[in-house]
Design a protein around this motif. Structure first.
Motif, mmCIF file in Angstrom:
data_model
loop_
_atom_site.group_PDB
_atom_site.id
_atom_site.type_symbol
_atom_site.label_atom_id
_atom_site.label_comp_id
_atom_site.label_asym_id
_atom_site.label_seq_id
_atom_site.Cartn_x
_atom_site.Cartn_y
_atom_site.Cartn_z
ATOM 1 N N LEU A 409 0.807 -1.213 0.000
ATOM 2 C CA LEU A 409 0.000 0.000 0.000
ATOM 3 C C LEU A 409 0.845 1.270 0.000
ATOM 4 C CD1 LEU A 409 -2.440 -1.220 2.807
ATOM 5 C CD2 LEU A 409 -2.709 -1.482 0.329
ATOM 6 N N ARG A 410 2.158 1.139 0.031
ATOM 7 C CA ARG A 410 3.024 2.320 0.179
ATOM 8 C C ARG A 410 4.367 2.054 -0.479
ATOM 9 N NH1 ARG A 410 6.958 4.710 3.435
ATOM 10 N NH2 ARG A 410 6.484 6.807 4.231
ATOM 11 N N ASP A 411 4.832 2.992 -1.297
ATOM 12 C CA ASP A 411 6.142 2.879 -1.926
ATOM 13 C C ASP A 411 7.200 3.425 -0.962
ATOM 14 O OD1 ASP A 411 8.456 2.965 -3.420
ATOM 15 O OD2 ASP A 411 7.466 3.631 -5.253
ATOM 16 N N GLY A 412 7.939 2.526 -0.349
ATOM 17 C CA GLY A 412 8.923 2.947 0.643
ATOM 18 C C GLY A 412 10.241 3.408 0.070
ATOM 19 N N TYR A 413 10.457 3.235 -1.216
ATOM 20 C CA TYR A 413 11.730 3.631 -1.820
ATOM 21 C C TYR A 413 11.677 5.020 -2.442
ATOM 22 C CZ TYR A 413 12.605 -1.247 -0.954
ATOM 23 O OH TYR A 413 12.734 -2.461 -0.321
ATOM 24 N N ASP A 414 10.486 5.548 -2.595
ATOM 25 C CA ASP A 414 10.335 6.885 -3.173
ATOM 26 C C ASP A 414 10.979 7.969 -2.310
ATOM 27 O OD1 ASP A 414 8.584 9.539 -3.526
ATOM 28 O OD2 ASP A 414 8.511 8.412 -5.409
ATOM 29 N N PRO A 415 10.765 7.975 -0.967
ATOM 30 C CA PRO A 415 11.409 9.024 -0.151
ATOM 31 C C PRO A 415 12.931 8.972 -0.210
ATOM 32 C CG PRO A 415 9.628 7.955 1.077
ATOM 33 C CD PRO A 415 9.852 7.140 -0.158
ATOM 34 N N LEU A 416 13.495 7.760 -0.206
ATOM 35 C CA LEU A 416 14.949 7.639 -0.299
ATOM 36 C C LEU A 416 15.447 8.119 -1.652
ATOM 37 C CD1 LEU A 416 17.657 6.727 0.832
ATOM 38 C CD2 LEU A 416 17.137 4.410 0.022
ATOM 39 N N ALA A 417 14.742 7.759 -2.711
ATOM 40 C CA ALA A 417 15.137 8.201 -4.049
ATOM 41 C C ALA A 417 15.097 9.723 -4.160
ATOM 42 C CB ALA A 417 14.230 7.567 -5.099
ATOM 43 N N SER A 418 14.154 10.354 -3.481
ATOM 44 C CA SER A 418 14.081 11.818 -3.498
ATOM 45 C C SER A 418 15.325 12.436 -2.884
ATOM 46 C CB SER A 418 12.833 12.283 -2.741
ATOM 47 O OG SER A 418 11.655 11.879 -3.406
ATOM 48 N N VAL A 419 15.815 11.831 -1.789
ATOM 49 C CA VAL A 419 17.037 12.312 -1.144
ATOM 50 C C VAL A 419 18.225 12.151 -2.090
ATOM 51 C CG1 VAL A 419 18.687 11.832 0.710
ATOM 52 C CG2 VAL A 419 16.245 11.944 1.222
ATOM 53 N N LEU A 420 18.334 10.997 -2.727
ATOM 54 C CA LEU A 420 19.451 10.765 -3.649
ATOM 55 C C LEU A 420 19.405 11.734 -4.817
ATOM 56 C CD1 LEU A 420 19.595 6.856 -3.811
ATOM 57 C CD2 LEU A 420 20.600 8.406 -2.155
#
Length: 486
Positions: A409-420
């Motif tokens: 129900l949630r993309d957990g890699y999107d926030p990390l990708a935003s930081v990168l």
């Protein structure tokens, strides 16, 4: 422990009922850049082989059109600082070979040295002749700043880098701020944290991650000490920054011929080296040192729910639990879907993301003048683990304990990708060579679907995606598959 080593244990955990991510297969086929691996005389030295793309490919989801790769263009409207190196699609992806973990040993004085230099020199020249682009080297904090604070000794790496350079190979550098004492079965090559850090840890076990039973993992400093000046007046973040600065000052002449790897983003929730965990256990949350618990209490207070800060989830099972045995990873009261569950998982994952953000910001600042030179191939990289078991459940429990708030129900890699993307950093992942049909169906694994999800978010955020294999593989089909995924 590999998936093939585990028997078929029945599991009744709920399967994922709805995934919002594309589950199409990754394309196969491709060029022959991995063919040198078939030569048996190289096998001892090829621990990990991985492509470091200087471009991003758009891969077709159909295996029948696997060779229709094309280069993506950079959308000027995006805010990413990432640069795409535009190469012809006919050029090969550069291949780096990882230095074996047992390349170093301890001499009679207690210092680390290179083992079997003559054999290593021959191997490096053979790899160059085979078409390998470069060598990936882990630069260990515990070797360089081993004996006391600020006492940096780079002699081992000066010698090693010269051997690699003289062989005509490039360097991929990974700065490693953890230990591998419990991560490897090899007798040689084990590296602890700096001895002066270990001494501090003898008196204060809370500088390490702890599980809910109070068992410490002394391979890593906990994120809880990032801002606490416990290390001869420095915080952990300041120690990392000083190490990076000293590295750049020492090897400034090499900057531009190496790729700098900035941060490893993962909680040690699956500690296989000390016997606590074995595949396919869900792992345990690593947040019970006093510094992390203080941070959790503060977060709960600001949330207006101080009772949530007393401890982590009490119904989250154990290292080797299956999801069906664990209420927190099922649907219902006090599960990962509850208000408390969402609060805890958001806090737990955000600590990891903030850590990556700060480390990459410091690294980018140190290396800014080199990154601005378009002739340099300098690239910051963050490394994450590919936790592919139980991926086909709704909760993705093994990912959650590792700090990736990724569910159906949630993309957990999107926030990390935003930081990168903000820092112009690339993302490195493992398990390129593992396919769904090579994993036990019982454990609801899907390395291919997880990789596809990460590729999708990397494309969205315009960040480079690099990868490496997790196991030694010499079969041609898997080598070609890994080459295409890159």
């Amino acid at each position: 422990m590999g998936a093939a080593e585990n028997g078929g244990v029945a599991c009744k955990c709920m399967r994922e009922r709805s995934l919002k991510f594309n589950s199409s297969s990754l394309s196969g086929g491709g060029g022959g850049v991995f063919r040198f691996l078939e030569k048996r005389k190289f096998r001892k030295n090829l621990v990990n082989v991985f492509p470091i793309p200087l471009l991003r490919w758009e891969l077709s989801s159909s295996r029948s059109v696997a060779r229709t790769n094309r280069i993506l263009s950079l959308d000027a409207r995006e805010k990413s600082r990432s640069r795409l190196f535009v190469l012809s699609k006919h050029k090969r992806v550069p291949i780096f070979v990882m230095m074996p973990i047992d390349s170093f040993c301890t001499d009679t004085s207690g210092d680390m040295k290179i083992r079997k230099i003559k054999a290593l020199t021959i191997s490096l020249k053979a790899l160059k002749l085979a078409g390998v682009y470069g060598i990936a080297v882990e630069v260990w904090w515990g070797i360089v700043e081993r004996t006391s604070p600020f006492a940096y000794n780079w002699s081992l790496y000066e010698e090693l880098f010269k051997l690699i350079s003289d062989s005509g190979l490039k360097l991929h550098i990974a700065l490693s701020f953890h230990s591998n004492m419990h991560l490897s079965s090899a007798v040689e090559g084990r590296v602890s944290l700096p001895l002066w850090i270990v001494e501090i840890g003898r008196h204060n076990k809370d500088i390490y991650y702890q599980d809910r039973n109070g068992l410490s993992n002394d391979d890593y400093l906990t994120l809880g000490v990032d801002q606490h000046p416990l290390f001869s007046g420095r915080t952990a973040l300041q120690c990392y920054e000083d190490f990076m600065s000293n590295f750049v000052n020492k090897f400034e002449a090499l900057i531009g011929t190496l790729i700098e790897e900035g941060v490893k983003c993962r909680y040690p929730a699956h500690p296989f080296g000390d016997g606590r965990w074995r595949f396919p256990g869900i792992g345990e949350f690593q947040c019970y040192d006093k510094y992390m618990m203080e941070d959790l209490k503060m977060a709960a207070y600001h949330e207006g729910k101080p009772q949530w800060g007393n401890t982590g989830p009490q119904n989250a099972g154990y290292y080797n639990s299956f999801p069906s045995e664990v209420p927190f990873f099922e649907e219902g009261h006090d599960s990962f879907l509850s208000d408390y569950g969402r609060f805890f998982l958001e806090w737990y994952s955000s600590k990891l993301i903030r850590h990556a953000d700060v480390i990459l910001a410091k690294a980018a600042s140190i290396l800014e003048k080199y990154q601005e030179n378009e002739q340099n191939t300098l690239l910051l990289v963050a490394k994450i683990g590919i936790i592919y078991w139980w991926y086909q459940t709704v909760s993705h429990p093994a990912e959650l304990t590792a700090g990736y708030y990724n569910t159906a129900l949630r993309d957990g890699y999107d926030p990390l990708a935003s930081v990168l993307s903000r820092h112009g950093a690339a993302l490195q992942i493992s398990c390129f060579e593992i396919r769904d049909n090579e994993t036990p169906e019982t454990y609801l694994c899907s390395p291919e679907r997880l990789l596809q999800q990460i590729r999708t978010v990397s494309k969205k955020k315009i960040i480079h995606l690099t990868g490496r294999n997790s196991y030694e593989r010499f079969d041609k089909v898997n080598m070609i598959l890994s080459g295409n995924i890159a």
